[in-house]
Design a protein around this motif. Structure first.
Motif, short mmCIF file in Angstrom:
data_model
loop_
_atom_site.label_atom_id
_atom_site.label_comp_id
_atom_site.label_asym_id
_atom_site.label_seq_id
_atom_site.Cartn_x
_atom_site.Cartn_y
_atom_site.Cartn_z
N ILE A 30 0.83 -1.20 0.00
CA ILE A 30 0.00 0.00 0.00
C ILE A 30 0.86 1.24 0.00
CG2 ILE A 30 -1.64 1.35 1.35
CD1 ILE A 30 -3.00 -1.09 2.13
N ILE A 32 0.17 5.55 0.14
CA ILE A 32 -0.76 6.66 0.24
C ILE A 32 -0.03 7.90 -0.23
CG2 ILE A 32 -2.20 8.08 1.74
CD1 ILE A 32 -2.36 5.72 3.64
N ARG A 36 -4.08 9.99 -3.73
CA ARG A 36 -4.70 8.68 -3.92
C ARG A 36 -4.22 7.65 -2.92
NH1 ARG A 36 -3.19 6.70 -9.64
NH2 ARG A 36 -1.19 7.54 -9.05
N LEU A 37 -5.05 6.62 -2.77
CA LEU A 37 -4.69 5.39 -2.08
C LEU A 37 -4.37 4.39 -3.19
CD1 LEU A 37 -4.71 3.56 0.52
CD2 LEU A 37 -7.06 3.06 -0.07
N THR A 54 -6.48 1.73 -7.39
CA THR A 54 -6.36 3.07 -6.83
C THR A 54 -7.74 3.63 -6.49
OG1 THR A 54 -6.52 4.26 -8.93
CG2 THR A 54 -4.33 3.55 -8.25
N LEU A 57 -8.41 10.08 -2.86
CA LEU A 57 -8.71 10.43 -1.48
C LEU A 57 -9.91 11.37 -1.38
CD1 LEU A 57 -5.13 10.92 -0.01
CD2 LEU A 57 -6.63 8.93 0.20
N ILE A 101 -4.20 7.33 6.71
CA ILE A 101 -5.32 7.63 5.83
C ILE A 101 -6.22 8.69 6.47
CG2 ILE A 101 -7.42 6.71 4.75
CD1 ILE A 101 -6.01 3.99 4.57
#
Length: 108
Positions: A30, A32, A36-37, A54, A57, A101
């Motif tokens: 992952i 961040i 975007r994630l 993706t 966010l 996050i």
């Protein structure tokens, strides 16, 4: 392909996972960014292919964290965006991921 090929121009990395997490029964790393994630993995031994998921966010609407298991603890993060993303892994990795996050979303 290096991960930088998938980053947008002027996109900055905020968090990078040390271990892989499970999403849809597959292992992903992952990342961040400030936009975007990104869940990414390389698949295949002979014919390599990139597997990337993706979510922007700015599209995230809900975020939950919980742990399960008595002897083998598993942390799970549920992210509601344009689709529901549920990732799980060791609590030592999931808690910092959840906090990152959360902080990136709150700064938006």
């Amino acid at each position: 392909m290096p991960l930088q090929d998938y980053l947008l121009p002027l996109e900055n990395v905020k968090f990078y996972s040390k271990t892989s997490v499970l999403y849809g029964g597959k292992k992903y790393n992952i990342l961040i960014s400030d936009k975007r994630l990104i869940l990414f993995a390389q698949r295949g031994y002979i014919l390599r292919s990139d597997d990337i998921v993706t979510e922007g966010l700015d599209r995230l609407q809900g975020l939950e964290y919980f742990e399960r298991g008595l002897f083998i603890r598993t942390g799970k993060i549920s992210i509601q965006g344009t689709s529901k993303i549920e990732i799980q892994g060791p609590p030592s990795e999931m808690k910092p991921l959840f906090q990152n996050i959360q902080s990136v979303i709150n700064n938006k």
